[in-house]
Design a protein around this motif. Structure first.
Motif, mmCIF file in Angstrom:
data_model
loop_
_atom_site.group_PDB
_atom_site.id
_atom_site.type_symbol
_atom_site.label_atom_id
_atom_site.label_comp_id
_atom_site.label_asym_id
_atom_site.label_seq_id
_atom_site.Cartn_x
_atom_site.Cartn_y
_atom_site.Cartn_z
ATOM 1 N N SER A 59 -15.738 -38.471 -0.876
ATOM 2 C CA SER A 59 -15.490 -37.550 -1.860
ATOM 3 C C SER A 59 -16.197 -36.380 -1.827
ATOM 4 N N LEU A 60 -17.609 -36.264 -1.352
ATOM 5 C CA LEU A 60 -18.311 -35.118 -1.738
ATOM 6 C C LEU A 60 -17.889 -34.045 -0.535
ATOM 7 N N VAL A 61 -17.607 -34.864 0.670
ATOM 8 C CA VAL A 61 -17.277 -34.076 1.898
ATOM 9 C C VAL A 61 -15.908 -33.342 1.411
ATOM 10 N N GLY A 95 -21.481 -21.508 -3.925
ATOM 11 C CA GLY A 95 -22.270 -22.332 -4.357
ATOM 12 C C GLY A 95 -21.891 -23.797 -4.795
ATOM 13 N N ARG A 96 -20.478 -23.912 -5.114
ATOM 14 C CA ARG A 96 -19.876 -25.438 -5.088
ATOM 15 C C ARG A 96 -20.098 -26.015 -3.661
ATOM 16 N N GLU A 97 -19.972 -25.410 -2.751
ATOM 17 C CA GLU A 97 -20.168 -25.887 -1.541
ATOM 18 C C GLU A 97 -21.637 -26.494 -0.972
ATOM 19 N N GLN A 98 -22.483 -25.585 -1.527
ATOM 20 C CA GLN A 98 -23.841 -25.836 -1.075
ATOM 21 C C GLN A 98 -24.193 -26.984 -2.145
ATOM 22 N N GLN A 99 -23.864 -26.933 -3.142
ATOM 23 C CA GLN A 99 -24.207 -28.107 -4.211
ATOM 24 C C GLN A 99 -23.611 -29.564 -3.709
ATOM 25 N N ALA A 100 -22.458 -29.421 -3.345
ATOM 26 C CA ALA A 100 -21.812 -30.866 -2.584
ATOM 27 C C ALA A 100 -22.627 -31.186 -1.476
ATOM 28 N N ALA A 163 -14.531 -31.466 9.646
ATOM 29 C CA ALA A 163 -13.457 -32.402 9.876
ATOM 30 C C ALA A 163 -14.092 -33.571 10.777
ATOM 31 N N LEU A 164 -15.021 -33.257 11.617
ATOM 32 C CA LEU A 164 -15.441 -34.595 12.253
ATOM 33 C C LEU A 164 -16.472 -35.151 11.302
ATOM 34 N N LEU A 165 -17.119 -34.550 10.413
ATOM 35 C CA LEU A 165 -17.738 -35.525 9.483
ATOM 36 C C LEU A 165 -16.842 -36.352 8.620
ATOM 37 N N ASP A 166 -15.847 -35.926 8.260
ATOM 38 C CA ASP A 166 -14.887 -36.890 7.399
ATOM 39 C C ASP A 166 -14.310 -37.775 8.166
ATOM 40 N N GLU A 167 -14.022 -37.593 9.401
ATOM 41 C CA GLU A 167 -13.619 -38.652 10.285
ATOM 42 C C GLU A 167 -14.509 -39.545 10.803
#
Length: 481
Positions: A59-61, A95-100, A163-167
């Motif tokens: 979900s965070l990714v 900022g939202r990206e770094q927080q996630a 994308a690779l991390l989600d995979e």
């Protein structure tokens, strides 16, 4: 006896199989208890990984992906229009990206393999992209002309890493779910198998139980039949002994009449023959009495009279009774008796019978000029515990006995060949051993060829009263008659 032996062997075999079946049932039940726990723990661990790591990380990714997309779009719009509102949108998305990324980092660090390596790659590329963007923004604020597509390559690399991390996370989740499914399916099949094994073992136990019950009934019937046959044999022996002893008593009476000259004077040779007749009749009567005792032992009806007895006094009386016969054969009898009495609770008549058999046996096998020793002493026997008792040893200077022949001596109707002893029925030692067992003791032998023999009678300080404990010949062990 063969029927009883076969029945006993069959029961023993069925009992072993029954124990194995019970073992299978207990093992199956134990596994039915343990296996679900182990499988459940494994499944819980996999589900916990899905619930607390893989799914939240995924979900965070996804949030990182969305933030990257918004940041990229806002940055392009800002570089194209130079409108500050787009810069604000970029910074917010960044900022939202770094927080996630900060939130997902502790989750993915716990995962092994590809997910963790892809996350580290994403962090590195994200940092590189944002550094290049910061440089573009600095140039823009200085009024320098910039190419909006200059950071496009870094941006694509960041999106590719996401994308690779989600995979990788998806693969980890699928792998966990597959492991959970396989574990649950394996546990189900194992449980089904264990239930089947338990049912088969239970069926085998029931069948074996029924067969053992049938065999036990047959063995009980066989024992009853053997007891009936034994009692019939005992009655036959008692009847025959009675019929034989009557004419023997008459013969002995006539021999006494002749020897004492009541029917006229006799010359010395005739008187000697009459004495021999009396001796032979006495020997035959003793043999008959021994056979009667043997029959009573076999049927479990040998009477015992348990009362206090001093073994020292009893041994002295028995020794004096047999001293004359032994000295007539040129054999010296030595008594080694303690001064103080050694009282025990036992049957004095049966002890006298045993000692008489042992002294008679020693006299048979000792040559003229030899000696027999009778020794009495208190002795503690060790077995299941320390038992106080009395030992009577009767030793002789006979030819000795081979080790291979010693176990045969206490068997009924057994005599050793080529010993030169007087003839006999071969039951004296067998009866003595069985009576000793009835009194709670036993007779042992120590001998070697050319070294004579020593018979040791051990009796406990207290013998059970009749009716408290009864042994038959089937209970007794075998141990020179």
């Amino acid at each position: 006896m063969e029927v009883m032996t076969r029945s006993s062997d069959q029961v023993d075999g069925k009992q072993v199989l029954n124990k194995l079946a019970i073992g299978f049932v207990i093992g199956a039940l134990a596994l039915l208890t343990v296996l679900p726990t182990v499988a459940g723990r494994y499944v819980d661990e996999r589900r916990a990984e899905l619930t607390t790591l893989t799914r939240p990380a995924r979900s965070l990714v996804t949030r990182v992906h969305v933030s990257l997309a918004l940041a990229g779009a806002a940055l392009r719009d800002y570089l194209t229009t130079n409108d500050s509102i787009y810069l604000t949108q970029y910074l917010a998305a960044r900022g939202r990206e770094q927080q996630a990324l900060r939130q997902v980092r502790p989750l993915l660090i716990q995962l092994s393999g590809r997910s963790r390596s892809e996350f580290l790659q994403l962090e590195q590329r994200s940092q590189s992209w944002h550094e290049s963007v910061d440089e573009l923004l600095r140039l823009t604020r200085l009024g320098s002309a910039v190419d909006p597509t200059i950071e496009e390559n870094n941006y694509k690399q960041v999106l590719l890493s996401g994308a690779l991390l989600d995979e990788a996370i998806t693969e980890a989740a699928d792998r966990n779910e597959a492991q959970i499914g396989r574990a649950e399916q394996t546990a189900r099949w194992v449980v089904y198998g264990l239930v089947l094994v338990a049912l088969i073992a239970t069926f085998v136990m029931v069948r074996l139980g029924l067969r053992m019950l049938r065999i036990a009934r047959e063995a009980t019937a066989s024992r009853a039949e053997l007891a009936r046959i034994s009692e019939s044999q005992a009655r036959l022996v008692r009847g025959m002994a009675h019929d034989v002893k009557n004419p023997l008593s008459a013969i002995q009476g006539y021999a006494v009449v002749l020897e004492e000259g009541l029917r006229g004077p006799m010359n010395p040779e005739q008187r000697r023959i009459a004495g021999v007749m009396q001796h032979l009749v006495d020997s035959a009567v003793r043999t008959i009495d021994s056979l009667l005792d043997l029959a009573r032992i076999e049927s479990g009806t040998l009477p015992l009279s348990i009362r206090p007895v001093d073994v020292v006094s009893l041994a002295r009386v028995v020794g004096d009774q047999y001293r004359g016969d032994l000295e007539a054969k040129g054999i010296t009898l030595e008594l080694e008796l303690p001064r103080e009495p050694l009282p025990i609770t036992s049957d004095p008549d049966r002890i006298t019978q045993i000692l008489g058999n042992l002294l008679s046996n020693a006299g048979k096998y000792s040559p003229s000029g030899g000696h027999v020793n009778l020794c009495v002493a208190r002795e503690v026997e060790s077995g299941a515990g320390l038992v106080e008792g009395v030992t009577v040893r009767v030793s002789d200077t006979g030819p000795g006995i081979e080790v291979a022949d010693q176990d045969k001596l206490f068997e009924e109707f057994t005599r050793l060949p080529e010993t030169g002893a007087q003839p006999g029925a071969g039951v004296g030692l067998a009866i003595s051993q069985q009576i000793a067992h009835l009194l709670g003791g036993r007779i042992t032998l120590r001998s070697a060829p050319g070294e004579g023999a020593e018979f040791r009678l051990w009796l406990p300080a207290s013998t059970n009263r009749p009716g408290e404990r009864r042994k038959t010949a089937a209970d007794l062990g075998n141990g020179r008659a």
